[in-house]
Design an enzyme around this catalytic site. Sequence first.
Site, PDB file in Angstrom:
ATOM      1  N   SER A 202       0.836  -1.200   0.000  1.00 29.27           N
ATOM      2  CA  SER A 202       0.000   0.000   0.000  1.00 29.27           C
ATOM      3  C   SER A 202       0.870   1.248   0.000  1.00 29.27           C
ATOM      4  O   SER A 202       1.819   1.348   0.775  1.00 29.27           O
ATOM      5  CB  SER A 202      -0.883  -0.022   1.241  1.00 29.27           C
ATOM      6  OG  SER A 202      -1.620   1.174   1.330  1.00 29.27           O
ATOM      7  N   HIS A 204       0.368   4.379   1.019  1.00 31.80           N
ATOM      8  CA  HIS A 204       0.406   5.364   2.112  1.00 31.80           C
ATOM      9  C   HIS A 204       1.185   4.900   3.333  1.00 31.80           C
ATOM     10  O   HIS A 204       1.269   5.620   4.326  1.00 31.80           O
ATOM     11  CB  HIS A 204      -1.011   5.823   2.484  1.00 31.80           C
ATOM     12  CG  HIS A 204      -1.859   4.857   3.234  1.00 31.80           C
ATOM     13  ND1 HIS A 204      -2.127   5.010   4.567  1.00 31.80           N
ATOM     14  CD2 HIS A 204      -2.509   3.739   2.848  1.00 31.80           C
ATOM     15  CE1 HIS A 204      -2.931   4.028   4.969  1.00 31.80           C
ATOM     16  NE2 HIS A 204      -3.170   3.239   3.942  1.00 31.80           N
ATOM     17  N   CYS A 328      -7.282   1.128  12.247  1.00 31.57           N
ATOM     18  CA  CYS A 328      -8.596   0.618  11.852  1.00 31.57           C
ATOM     19  C   CYS A 328      -9.428   0.246  13.061  1.00 31.57           C
ATOM     20  O   CYS A 328     -10.634   0.232  13.001  1.00 31.57           O
ATOM     21  CB  CYS A 328      -8.453  -0.617  10.977  1.00 31.57           C
ATOM     22  SG  CYS A 328      -7.224  -0.406   9.730  1.00 31.57           S
TER      23      CYS A 328
HETATM   24  N1  PLP Z   1      -2.819  -4.896   5.740  1.00 31.53           N
HETATM   25  C1  PLP Z   1      -2.116  -4.393   6.760  1.00 31.53           C
HETATM   26  C2  PLP Z   1      -1.147  -5.267   7.486  1.00 31.53           C
HETATM   27  C3  PLP Z   1      -2.277  -3.055   7.136  1.00 31.53           C
HETATM   28  O1  PLP Z   1      -1.569  -2.563   8.160  1.00 31.53           O
HETATM   29  C4  PLP Z   1      -3.195  -2.256   6.410  1.00 31.53           C
HETATM   30  C5  PLP Z   1      -3.431  -0.862   6.814  1.00 31.53           C
HETATM   31  O2  PLP Z   1      -3.162  -0.454   7.917  1.00 31.53           O
HETATM   32  C6  PLP Z   1      -3.890  -2.836   5.339  1.00 31.53           C
HETATM   33  C7  PLP Z   1      -3.684  -4.162   5.031  1.00 31.53           C
HETATM   34  C8  PLP Z   1      -4.860  -2.034   4.532  1.00 31.53           C
HETATM   35  O3  PLP Z   1      -4.189  -1.145   3.670  1.00 31.53           O
HETATM   36  P1  PLP Z   1      -4.973   0.116   3.074  1.00 31.53           P
HETATM   37  O4  PLP Z   1      -5.120   1.096   4.175  1.00 31.53           O
HETATM   38  O5  PLP Z   1      -4.079   0.611   1.985  1.00 31.53           O
HETATM   39  O6  PLP Z   1      -6.253  -0.388   2.554  1.00 31.53           O
END
Ligand code: PLP
Length: 381
Positions: A202, A204, A328
């Site tokens: 990702s 960001h 999250c």
């Molecule tokens: N997987 C992990 C381990 C993450 O830490 C995150 C985001 O914090 C994601 C997936 C999701 O990524 P995105 O925010 O780009 O959807």
Amino acid sequence: MDIRYFDNAATTPVKEAVLEEMFPFLSVEYGNPSSIYGLGRRAKRAIEEARSRVASLLKCKPNEIIFTSCGTESDNMALKGMAMFQKNINSGKNHIITSKIEHPAILNTCSTLEEQGFEVTYLDVDKNGFVNIETLMNSISDKTFLISIMYANNEIGTIEPIYKIAKIAKSHGVIFHTDAVQAVGNVDIDVKKMGIDMLSLSGHKLYAPKGVGALYVREGIELKKFLDGGHQEKDKRAGTENVAEIVALGKACELAEKNLDEYIIKLKGFRDYFFNQITQKLKNIRINGDLEKRLPGNCNICFEGIESSDLLLKLDAVGICASGGSACSSGDSAPSHVLSAIGVPNNIAKGALRISFGDFNTMEDVEFLVSTIEDIISTQN
Ligand code: PLP
């Protein structure tokens, strides 16, 4: 008030060089990459340059990179795309293995697949967050088509034994996917040497903007197309490409590759200093995650008798940004599923603090962080 940002696992600021490179594609270079005239061709060329940069960071071929809108989409594409492919070809395989400490992007994708008749094994982890290799091996059956284990955990920073997992998957003819959203740009990854079949990342989390990600899919692996529409991304992901953000991701990957060694040393320096100081100065604390096999910038600590929401508000009052768990799940009063899985009792997990260092931090910031935490905790006890 100065902001001191220690939540780089939630998101990173966009680097100036990344902004500069993407900006023309938000203004003068507005062509659609599918258009055949010069403006379109330049956009297409910029995407291909970005693809090469992402591939170079992961040490794979450019045609093995598919651009997506985020890490979550990459995870969904890998798991659902592979599950639907198995269904379409009537492979008779319906079993996925993952772990209990995955990000919701994996866990919730798995529960959707369970609703559709797939079976999922959620592996336990040990007290430091490691998947047990023997248990993994014993969980594979002739119905298993996919193992998805995260590269590094977003809360406690533990780095899983990826090379060993990939080897086991290969020896059983099972595809291996890893959610490397927290790892890319923080550890040296060679997907070929490590035997990784699919990998999510990702933008960001490595100094590109939010809203762009990528999925590495090893040549030869087929996925059922996830978004129906046009034939973009070599017919693997429909939708007009987000050119500016893709360019940004490419630049961020180029910078990450160039500066990786120094970056790791810098972040480890902050992390180790923080752990040393906090353990010397404060009692009744618990460090979560492995101390060695850990993301260079990750610290996760529980303070007994402290509510992390209280602590975070007090830190915020002096300009410090940190997290109680993952971004999250913040605002969620349930204890972190990761801390529960590693055996942290709920009353202690409530006092979790995640600090994640980044490129814009300085040692002076870290000293300020330590002394502020020390003041808050000692006046509370
Ligand atoms: N997987 C992990 C381990 C993450 O830490 C995150 C985001 O914090 C994601 C997936 C999701 O990524 P995105 O925010 O780009 O959807």
